[in-house]
Design a protein around this motif. Sequence first.
Motif, PDB file in Angstrom:
ATOM      1  N   ARG A 179     -10.647  25.787  -2.371  1.00 17.33           N
ATOM      2  CA  ARG A 179     -11.271  27.055  -2.714  1.00 17.33           C
ATOM      3  C   ARG A 179     -10.243  28.174  -2.965  1.00 17.33           C
ATOM      4  NH1 ARG A 179     -15.004  24.025  -2.383  1.00 17.33           N
ATOM      5  NH2 ARG A 179     -16.884  23.803  -1.241  1.00 17.33           N
ATOM      6  N   GLN A 180      -8.976  27.868  -2.746  1.00 11.01           N
ATOM      7  CA  GLN A 180      -7.900  28.843  -2.980  1.00 11.01           C
ATOM      8  C   GLN A 180      -7.551  28.893  -4.472  1.00 11.01           C
ATOM      9  OE1 GLN A 180      -6.049  30.805  -0.706  1.00 11.01           O
ATOM     10  NE2 GLN A 180      -7.656  30.245   0.736  1.00 11.01           N
ATOM     11  N   ALA A 181      -6.974  29.977  -4.878  1.00  7.63           N
ATOM     12  CA  ALA A 181      -6.497  30.126  -6.263  1.00  7.63           C
ATOM     13  C   ALA A 181      -5.090  29.555  -6.350  1.00  7.63           C
ATOM     14  CB  ALA A 181      -6.529  31.589  -6.677  1.00  7.63           C
ATOM     15  N   LEU A 182      -4.984  28.245  -6.356  1.00 14.49           N
ATOM     16  CA  LEU A 182      -3.701  27.569  -6.418  1.00 14.49           C
ATOM     17  C   LEU A 182      -3.484  27.001  -7.815  1.00 14.49           C
ATOM     18  CD1 LEU A 182      -3.891  25.605  -3.054  1.00 14.49           C
ATOM     19  CD2 LEU A 182      -2.730  27.768  -3.489  1.00 14.49           C
ATOM     20  N   ARG A 203       0.858  -1.188   0.000  1.00 15.87           N
ATOM     21  CA  ARG A 203       0.000   0.000   0.000  1.00 15.87           C
ATOM     22  C   ARG A 203       0.889   1.231   0.000  1.00 15.87           C
ATOM     23  NH1 ARG A 203      -4.188   0.784   4.312  1.00 15.87           N
ATOM     24  NH2 ARG A 203      -2.352   0.967   5.595  1.00 15.87           N
ATOM     25  N   ARG A 204       0.331   2.314  -0.573  1.00 16.35           N
ATOM     26  CA  ARG A 204       1.072   3.571  -0.651  1.00 16.35           C
ATOM     27  C   ARG A 204       0.150   4.696  -0.201  1.00 16.35           C
ATOM     28  NH1 ARG A 204       3.234   5.892  -6.344  1.00 16.35           N
ATOM     29  NH2 ARG A 204       1.020   5.911  -6.739  1.00 16.35           N
ATOM     30  N   GLU A 205       0.680   5.573   0.633  1.00 16.72           N
ATOM     31  CA  GLU A 205      -0.125   6.678   1.153  1.00 16.72           C
ATOM     32  C   GLU A 205      -0.259   7.777   0.099  1.00 16.72           C
ATOM     33  OE1 GLU A 205      -0.637   9.024   5.345  1.00 16.72           O
ATOM     34  OE2 GLU A 205       1.386   8.474   4.722  1.00 16.72           O
ATOM     35  N   GLN A 206      -1.494   8.171  -0.150  1.00 16.40           N
ATOM     36  CA  GLN A 206      -1.811   9.202  -1.132  1.00 16.40           C
ATOM     37  C   GLN A 206      -2.358  10.442  -0.437  1.00 16.40           C
ATOM     38  OE1 GLN A 206      -1.576   9.623  -4.372  1.00 16.40           O
ATOM     39  NE2 GLN A 206      -0.987   7.610  -5.093  1.00 16.40           N
ATOM     40  N   GLY A 207      -2.196  11.572  -1.074  1.00 19.21           N
ATOM     41  CA  GLY A 207      -2.713  12.818  -0.526  1.00 19.21           C
ATOM     42  C   GLY A 207      -2.377  13.975  -1.433  1.00 19.21           C
ATOM     43  N   LEU A 208      -2.167  15.116  -0.839  1.00 20.30           N
ATOM     44  CA  LEU A 208      -1.822  16.319  -1.583  1.00 20.30           C
ATOM     45  C   LEU A 208      -0.406  16.748  -1.249  1.00 20.30           C
ATOM     46  CD1 LEU A 208      -5.130  18.356  -1.169  1.00 20.30           C
ATOM     47  CD2 LEU A 208      -4.354  17.066  -3.172  1.00 20.30           C
ATOM     48  N   MET A 209       0.366  17.053  -2.283  1.00 26.11           N
ATOM     49  CA  MET A 209       1.722  17.565  -2.138  1.00 26.11           C
ATOM     50  C   MET A 209       1.645  19.072  -2.351  1.00 26.11           C
ATOM     51  SD  MET A 209       3.832  14.735  -4.424  1.00 26.11           S
ATOM     52  CE  MET A 209       3.088  15.250  -5.979  1.00 26.11           C
ATOM     53  N   LEU A 210       2.202  19.842  -1.417  1.00 24.80           N
ATOM     54  CA  LEU A 210       2.164  21.300  -1.511  1.00 24.80           C
ATOM     55  C   LEU A 210       3.545  21.883  -1.246  1.00 24.80           C
ATOM     56  CD1 LEU A 210      -0.439  20.341   0.488  1.00 24.80           C
ATOM     57  CD2 LEU A 210      -0.985  22.704   0.121  1.00 24.80           C
ATOM     58  N   HIS A 211       3.798  23.013  -1.858  1.00 29.98           N
ATOM     59  CA  HIS A 211       5.016  23.751  -1.523  1.00 29.98           C
ATOM     60  C   HIS A 211       4.877  24.183  -0.061  1.00 29.98           C
ATOM     61  CE1 HIS A 211       8.146  26.766  -1.483  1.00 29.98           C
ATOM     62  NE2 HIS A 211       8.639  26.131  -2.544  1.00 29.98           N
ATOM     63  N   PRO A 212       5.938  24.115   0.746  1.00 30.48           N
ATOM     64  CA  PRO A 212       5.839  24.476   2.163  1.00 30.48           C
ATOM     65  C   PRO A 212       5.278  25.880   2.402  1.00 30.48           C
ATOM     66  CG  PRO A 212       7.917  23.381   1.745  1.00 30.48           C
ATOM     67  CD  PRO A 212       7.271  23.597   0.405  1.00 30.48           C
ATOM     68  N   GLU A 213       5.600  26.823   1.542  1.00 33.55           N
ATOM     69  CA  GLU A 213       5.068  28.186   1.711  1.00 33.55           C
ATOM     70  C   GLU A 213       3.563  28.222   1.471  1.00 33.55           C
ATOM     71  OE1 GLU A 213       7.314  30.867  -0.752  1.00 33.55           O
ATOM     72  OE2 GLU A 213       9.214  30.256   0.167  1.00 33.55           O
ATOM     73  N   VAL A 214       3.090  27.437   0.532  1.00 34.43           N
ATOM     74  CA  VAL A 214       1.649  27.361   0.270  1.00 34.43           C
ATOM     75  C   VAL A 214       0.956  26.696   1.456  1.00 34.43           C
ATOM     76  CG1 VAL A 214      -0.130  26.363  -1.224  1.00 34.43           C
ATOM     77  CG2 VAL A 214       1.948  27.347  -2.224  1.00 34.43           C
ATOM     78  N   TYR A 215       1.570  25.634   1.973  1.00 36.64           N
ATOM     79  CA  TYR A 215       0.993  24.941   3.126  1.00 36.64           C
ATOM     80  C   TYR A 215       0.896  25.895   4.327  1.00 36.64           C
ATOM     81  CZ  TYR A 215       0.280  21.624   6.887  1.00 36.64           C
ATOM     82  OH  TYR A 215      -0.233  20.964   7.973  1.00 36.64           O
ATOM     83  N   ALA A 216       1.907  26.713   4.542  1.00 34.27           N
ATOM     84  CA  ALA A 216       1.886  27.674   5.654  1.00 34.27           C
ATOM     85  C   ALA A 216       0.718  28.655   5.502  1.00 34.27           C
ATOM     86  CB  ALA A 216       3.216  28.429   5.734  1.00 34.27           C
ATOM     87  N   ARG A 217       0.349  28.932   4.266  1.00 39.58           N
ATOM     88  CA  ARG A 217      -0.725  29.876   3.995  1.00 39.58           C
ATOM     89  C   ARG A 217      -2.118  29.238   4.097  1.00 39.58           C
ATOM     90  NH1 ARG A 217       0.559  31.407  -1.164  1.00 39.58           N
ATOM     91  NH2 ARG A 217      -1.235  30.422  -2.095  1.00 39.58           N
ATOM     92  N   VAL A 218      -2.266  27.998   3.607  1.00 37.63           N
ATOM     93  CA  VAL A 218      -3.612  27.391   3.534  1.00 37.63           C
ATOM     94  C   VAL A 218      -3.850  26.300   4.566  1.00 37.63           C
ATOM     95  CG1 VAL A 218      -3.854  27.922   1.094  1.00 37.63           C
ATOM     96  CG2 VAL A 218      -3.012  25.674   1.774  1.00 37.63           C
ATOM     97  N   GLY A 219      -2.798  25.760   5.167  1.00 33.40           N
ATOM     98  CA  GLY A 219      -2.979  24.706   6.164  1.00 33.40           C
ATOM     99  C   GLY A 219      -3.445  23.410   5.529  1.00 33.40           C
ATOM    100  N   ASN A 220      -4.082  22.565   6.339  1.00 30.25           N
ATOM    101  CA  ASN A 220      -4.512  21.269   5.822  1.00 30.25           C
ATOM    102  C   ASN A 220      -6.027  21.104   5.810  1.00 30.25           C
ATOM    103  OD1 ASN A 220      -4.991  20.973   8.507  1.00 30.25           O
ATOM    104  ND2 ASN A 220      -3.811  19.102   8.769  1.00 30.25           N
ATOM    105  N   ASP A 221      -6.746  22.204   5.763  1.00 28.52           N
ATOM    106  CA  ASP A 221      -8.201  22.175   5.675  1.00 28.52           C
ATOM    107  C   ASP A 221      -8.606  22.001   4.210  1.00 28.52           C
ATOM    108  OD1 ASP A 221     -10.931  22.533   5.811  1.00 28.52           O
ATOM    109  OD2 ASP A 221     -10.834  24.638   6.416  1.00 28.52           O
ATOM    110  N   PRO A 222      -9.176  20.838   3.837  1.00 31.11           N
ATOM    111  CA  PRO A 222      -9.518  20.590   2.435  1.00 31.11           C
ATOM    112  C   PRO A 222     -10.435  21.665   1.844  1.00 31.11           C
ATOM    113  CG  PRO A 222      -9.822  18.600   3.722  1.00 31.11           C
ATOM    114  CD  PRO A 222      -9.508  19.705   4.692  1.00 31.11           C
ATOM    115  N   GLU A 223     -11.370  22.140   2.617  1.00 27.62           N
ATOM    116  CA  GLU A 223     -12.278  23.165   2.109  1.00 27.62           C
ATOM    117  C   GLU A 223     -11.504  24.422   1.715  1.00 27.62           C
ATOM    118  OE1 GLU A 223     -15.993  25.572   3.944  1.00 27.62           O
ATOM    119  OE2 GLU A 223     -16.071  23.377   4.113  1.00 27.62           O
ATOM    120  N   GLN A 224     -10.550  24.806   2.544  1.00 27.57           N
ATOM    121  CA  GLN A 224      -9.704  25.976   2.267  1.00 27.57           C
ATOM    122  C   GLN A 224      -8.838  25.742   1.029  1.00 27.57           C
ATOM    123  OE1 GLN A 224      -9.241  29.123   2.557  1.00 27.57           O
ATOM    124  NE2 GLN A 224      -9.632  29.342   4.729  1.00 27.57           N
ATOM    125  N   ILE A 225      -8.252  24.557   0.957  1.00 25.43           N
ATOM    126  CA  ILE A 225      -7.340  24.236  -0.145  1.00 25.43           C
ATOM    127  C   ILE A 225      -8.057  24.270  -1.488  1.00 25.43           C
ATOM    128  CG2 ILE A 225      -5.973  22.364  -1.164  1.00 25.43           C
ATOM    129  CD1 ILE A 225      -5.252  21.619   1.779  1.00 25.43           C
TER     130      ILE A 225
END
Length: 174
Positions: A47-50, A23-45
Amino acid sequence: MRHPALLQQYRQANQWVLVHLFRREQGLMLHPEVYARVGNDPEQIFRQALRWAGRQSGAGSQRFLQDMLSRQGLNLDALPLSQIAHSEREAAALIAMRQADIAAGARSAALECGLAFIPFGWEAFDIALPRNIWFRHLFQNLLKCLRADSCQKAALVYQGYDLEQSGELRWGGD
């Protein structure tokens, strides 16, 4: 598990077996600066202009992303795709080089490129093969390798891999 249901659609499926590899863990890969801005809230992610790095049609991470989006009431057309990547490592590299902000992918690819990672689930890698191959020495050696300490240690180093049930028979063709 949907793999046995997919196999049963074929006329000669009763001659096949389905064996779990890992098995392999899947998810979202983000630039650390983007993560600092949007966090890990899927609704926020979502809805952002990314700028999204998409994957080619049929890629496992692309299907995983479609499932995540449908849970949010969205579809792929709602995402501004900046580029299409033909591998998870390519998607991670696009983010690391600031050509994209976010992509669906595996934890191992994200960590290899120094990216933030938001887990969303695990993807199974199973192999369907003719029943007689299951008993061959070469295939049994492959399964032994997956269970070996060296391979188990590598999975820990790369992170996001689970080899605990490697070699288990998932479906026997009946």
